[in-house]
Design a protein around this motif. Structure first.
Motif, PDB file in Angstrom:
ATOM      1  N   ALA A   1      -2.579   2.100   8.362  1.00 31.28           N
ATOM      2  CA  ALA A   1      -2.992   2.082   6.966  1.00 31.28           C
ATOM      3  C   ALA A   1      -3.900   3.274   6.669  1.00 31.28           C
TER       4      ALA A   1
ATOM      5  N   THR B   1       0.810  -1.210   0.000  1.00 27.48           N
ATOM      6  CA  THR B   1       0.000   0.000   0.000  1.00 27.48           C
ATOM      7  C   THR B   1       0.847   1.264   0.000  1.00 27.48           C
TER       8      THR B   1
ATOM      9  N   SER C   1      -2.595  -1.955  10.119  1.00 29.90           N
ATOM     10  CA  SER C   1      -1.254  -1.395   9.998  1.00 29.90           C
ATOM     11  C   SER C   1      -0.606  -1.909   8.732  1.00 29.90           C
ATOM     12  N   THR C   2       0.420  -1.189   8.296  1.00 28.00           N
ATOM     13  CA  THR C   2       1.210  -1.650   7.151  1.00 28.00           C
ATOM     14  C   THR C   2       2.670  -1.750   7.585  1.00 28.00           C
TER      15      THR C   2
ATOM     16  N   THR D   1       0.355  -5.516   4.127  1.00 31.96           N
ATOM     17  CA  THR D   1      -0.677  -5.556   5.164  1.00 31.96           C
ATOM     18  C   THR D   1      -0.239  -6.522   6.270  1.00 31.96           C
TER      19      THR D   1
ATOM     20  N   ARG E   1       4.644  -1.537   0.724  1.00 33.87           N
ATOM     21  CA  ARG E   1       4.280  -1.844   2.106  1.00 33.87           C
ATOM     22  C   ARG E   1       3.302  -3.006   2.101  1.00 33.87           C
TER      23      ARG E   1
END
Length: 429
Positions: free
Chosen positions: A50, A11, A56-57, A21, A19
């Motif tokens: 995110a 992402t 979060s990434t 997940t 990035r």
């Protein structure tokens, strides 16, 4: 970056690099998503919220580097149960195996010490004997002498273990050779430090029974009755059969201690602490008392009825890993049939199984078999627990050897906090 990590577009933007997940990161590492956040809390990964605030990434290059450092593991099972790779015990279809060999056959043909060596090293050492170091044995006996007279055998074993550890300056050597040297002295020290049954005097340190097998050394600490060959065979086989049984609760505790690189004595101490629970090693004491009552009352029906009436399970029956009779019990029952004193108690045990089967189809487990031995040969109710503890010490050492070879402190679950949300005001008072 690994090839697999490079395939994930993630992402992030091109300037920063891709990035991933949380799910993608967990798949690459072969762990549960919860473990990914454990890496973050330890500073091994960094995370960023995110877009939109959902999850979060993680930087793909950073994840790839962590994969190279730790190695990718097989994904965790969907149910979330902890799984340990082990080469010690395999349980399948109402049988169990030590390093691929039928454990009941091993116990039938080899002594406890030989089975312990097999579980530790994958090698059989015919005729091997374990010897207690004089300094450790003396320290363990002095420590036990300081305990109250009513102390149980597991109390004594734990205290003896601490004293023996203090007397072993090489206990922090966690090499395979160092751990095995400690183990070969630890087991006979624990046995030799226990008081003799019937109030008899302990042998002098120079005549502690070293040179005899562990079963022969343990026998006079369990009962004042003289040993015969058939009964000693039952005891030695019981010790061999109980050496390990996969990830029982006490073994899990031992592995957690080993994960923190605790020394072998501390690992065994962790196992003993869990073993004392009434649902684990102490279960044989319940079976002993029940079986003694059956013999005294002349039949199982009234005793089983009392248990059912009060909602208590009948001790010595059923095992979560076996649909039929516990193979360890089957092996011991066959040997107990050769012990003349055991005949009425063995018949009582069969009566318990048959009577209970009218209500629920449960089969005998190892606790009932140990109870037959302890009741028949005039041992106290805690004798089965003592046998269990001495025997399983070898298994805990085997699991410690495996765990010492793993990444340290890997057994660190993350708690799911369910308390009040912070910040809260400082409590008054």
């Amino acid at each position: 970056m690994t090839d697999q990590a490079a395939q994930h577009s993630g992402t992030g933007d091109a300037a920063e690099g891709p990035r991933l997940t949380t799910r993608e990161t967990a798949e690459l590492l072969g762990v549960k998503p919860e473990t990914v956040y454990a890496y973050v809390s330890r500073g091994q990964l960094s995370s960023r919220r995110a877009p939109g605030g959902r999850g979060s990434t993680f930087d793909a290059a950073e994840v790839a580097a962590l994969v190279r450092r730790t190695g990718r593991r097989d994904p965790a099972p969907a149910q979330g149960d902890l799984v340990f790779r082990t080469g010690i015990t395999f349980i399948d279809r109402d049988r169990y195996y030590f390093r691929g060999v039928d454990a009941t056959e091993l116990a039938r043909h080899h002594s406890y010490e030989e089975v312990a060596e097999w579980v530790w090293t994958g090698e059989i050492r015919p005729g091997v004997r374990f010897t207690a170091p004089p300094e450790s044995l003396a320290a363990a006996r002095r420590a036990i002498d300081a305990l109250p007279a009513h102390s149980g055998s597991t109390d004594r074993l734990r205290v003896a273990l601490v004293a023996a550890a203090a007397a072993d300056p090489l206990r922090f050597d966690l090499s395979s050779r160092g751990v095995l040297n400690s183990a070969r002295g630890m087991i006979p020290t624990l046995v030799g430090a226990l008081p003799m049954a019937g109030g008899r005097e302990l042998p002098a340190d120079g005549d502690s029974g070293n040179g005899a097998g562990i079963a022969r050394q343990l026998w006079p600490r369990l009962t004042a009755q003289p040993a015969d060959a058939a009964s000693l065979t039952v005891l030695d086989t019981a010790l061999a059969l109980l050496t390990d049984h996969d990830l029982a609760a006490s073994t899990l505790a031992a592995r957690v201690a080993a994960s923190a690189h605790a020394h072998p004595y501390a690992v065994v101490s962790a196992g003993l602490g869990v073993l004392e629970g009434p649902l684990h090693g102490a279960a044989s004491g319940l079976a002993h008392r029940m079986l003694a009552e059956v013999v005294d009352r002349g039949g199982a029906a009234p005793v089983v009825a009392d248990h059912l009436r009060t909602g208590r399970p009948v001790p010595g029956l059923g095992h979560r890993l076996y649909t039929g009779e516990d193979p360890r019990a089957t092996a011991l029952f066959a040997l107990l049939a050769e012990v003349p004193q055991a005949a009425p108690v063995l018949a009582a045990a069969r009566d318990v199984v048959a009577t209970t089967a009218r209500h629920t189809p449960l089969h005998a487990n190892i606790d009932l078999a140990l109870a037959v031995l302890s009741v028949a040969r005039g041992m106290p109710a805690e004798a089965g627990e003592t046998v269990f503890a001495v025997s399983r010490t070898a298994g805990w050492i085997a699991h410690a050897l495996e765990e010492y070879a793993e990444r340290p402190l890997r057994l660190r679950p993350i708690g799911q906090y369910e308390g009040p949300r912070p910040p809260r005001p400082l409590p008054a008072g």
